[in-house]
Write an enzyme that holds these catalytic residues in place. Structure first.
Site, mmCIF file in Angstrom:
data_model
loop_
_atom_site.group_PDB
_atom_site.id
_atom_site.type_symbol
_atom_site.label_atom_id
_atom_site.label_comp_id
_atom_site.label_asym_id
_atom_site.label_seq_id
_atom_site.Cartn_x
_atom_site.Cartn_y
_atom_site.Cartn_z
ATOM 1 C CG ASP A 21 7.212 32.674 35.250
ATOM 2 O OD1 ASP A 21 6.159 33.182 35.686
ATOM 3 O OD2 ASP A 21 8.068 33.314 34.625
ATOM 4 C CE LYS A 226 -11.189 33.605 42.342
ATOM 5 N NZ LYS A 226 -10.890 32.174 42.463
ATOM 6 C CG ASP A 252 -14.304 25.451 40.642
ATOM 7 O OD1 ASP A 252 -13.711 26.499 40.978
ATOM 8 O OD2 ASP A 252 -15.367 25.077 41.170
#
Lengths: 302, 302
Positions: A21, A226, A252
């Site tokens: 969700d 990240k 990606d």
């Protein structure tokens, strides 16, 4: 388990989307490449929202502020609330104002990086120098070496050095960053991506600049973006009721987005319009392989 | 075996010197630091020569040509023949003109580095671009990214990229170097020293610049300078009858000079006026520890 190829298979795509969700979407190489919106990316975001999904944007790109990112989304016809945009520059500012609070007399930050970092640090009331300041846009002189060695041209209040991609990188700023770190400042990297995708190829990213600083300072950086955990901490601060299991990262980069998703126990979907190729996916550690992949974000539109 | 401290012990110094008839002397951090001759360094070289020793100069410094180094020695009152000076830029030019001969249509070299590399490549009749060319001394533009991606602004004859320390380092040149390598050019580093010593401290050296290129190109460089073997190959080409066992390397770097000496089966003497400290020596892999050390080169004068 081998990643599932979803492109063109409407039933598998719907089943994949039904499991989540919330979607955490990377930007460069997923939604746009350089100044160009990737074909069908706006429609894909629109389609996810129409299905009732929450869409949050997470990027290691530290060159712009969140406000500037919002303007770019607007230009591409994608309405976005600033609280749903998480950049590595914003994470860095949050980390320095909350987790590792800089205190006087060492409460200033030297930036080897772009405007995005400057703006986010300013927004968090953190003093900074370096960055895009024209005073640093020049060749180093013998006098500079002497002054840096004597620390006479260094600010005694610098407690941290933030390194990101810096399109105005030069040797003078590299020396300053390295000298501050060698003299005890904390070394933070907005991200350690080797490259960023643009115009169908890739160019040196923050990880490349950080590698130069690391090598000369003999110090590894604290990773803000990240695949580090701080991006998730920041998201959970803003979205307190976000549940991990029905949340999926779409990116990606195998080493950044997908690794982040795996380590944060989220779903993972790779798009092949950026840094990582199908071949990279076949060679990667199976532990860090994505659950599924699509050729492009647009393939999620049913 | 623990390195022997020689400073102040005339009997041990004489015994050490008696074992060797050739001394390979590093320059930065041994003979000079920046623009300053280290105290007593000229006297030490003079004293070695008076004892009949052959003195050869070996440096990873690629910022100047051998001719320019000779002028610097002369300024310091140390007479030196150009054939006795081996710099990493000279080794690089020798390697590219002899060992890995560049052939048309890919016989040009892109330089991310200083004048020393340009001059040595020119002296070896090797075509080159980049380096100190003012055309590259500017900020990157969006147009540059587009052109580099399309390879339209790249020279199709570049077959190698040489990276050294570059005091005019910028992001545009970093992108060019990385793009050439990603497109198949050979990646050579004059050296991979993390830092070079000057004014009693250290600053980013070729290894720092090469680390940025390596990270973004996902390629390790071919190492030209110490501790690689090519420096020794070049010395043996010029000094055919040089015997290894009575030859000693004198340097300030454990990872460069001393490692080179150990791997080339030469004697090794560390001086503590440059990159490596007494503490570094205690922490280093015993396999790569020097035989002996002195506080400064001047301590060899008896």
């Amino acid at each position: 388990m081998r990643p599932v190829s979803l492109s063109g298979d409407h039933i598998q795509i719907q089943a994949f989307l039904d499991r989540y969700d919330t979607f955490l979407l990377d930007c460069d190489g997923v939604i746009w490449s350089g100044e160009e919106l990737l074909p069908g990316a706006a429609e894909a975001i629109n389609s996810l929202r129409k299905q009732g999904k929450t869409v949050i944007f997470i990027t290691n790109n530290s060159t712009e502020s969140r406000a500037s990112f919002c303007r770019r989304f607007e230009k591409f016809g994608i309405p976005v609330h600033i609280d749903d945009v998480f950049t590595s520059a914003y994470i860095t500012a949050s980390y320095l104002s909350q987790d590792q609070r800089l205190a006087p007399p060492r409460d200033e930050v030297f930036i080897l990086g772009s405007e995005g970092i400057e703006n986010e640090l300013s927004a968090a009331d953190i003093k900074h120098l370096g960055g895009t300041d024209p005073a640093f846009q020049r060749d180093i002189t013998l006098e500079d070496f002497k002054d840096l060695a004597a620390t006479s041209t260094l600010s005694s209040s610098v407690g941290a050095v933030v390194v990101g991609v810096d399109l105005q990188l030069n040797y003078l700023k590299l020396c300053q960053a390295v000298t501050y770190i060698r003299n005890g400042a904390t070394f933070l990297a907005t991200n350690t991506d080797a490259t960023f995708p643009i115009f169908g190829t890739v160019f040196p990213a923050a990880g490349s600049v950080a590698a130069a600083v690391s090598r000369a300072s003999d110090t590894q950086p604290l990773l803000m973006g990240k695949p580090g955990p701080h991006m998730m901490d920041a998201i959970l601060t803003r979205h307190e009721d976000l549940d991990r299991s029905p949340t999926c990262v779409v990116g990606d980069g195998l080493d950044t987005d997908i690794k982040f998703g795996v380590e944060q126990m989220l779903g993972t979907l790779l798009v092949l319009t950026g840094v990582s190729s199908r071949q990279d996916m076949e060679c990667t550690d199976p532990k860090y392989a994505p659950e599924a992949f699509v050729e492009q974000l647009a393939d999620l539109v049913l």
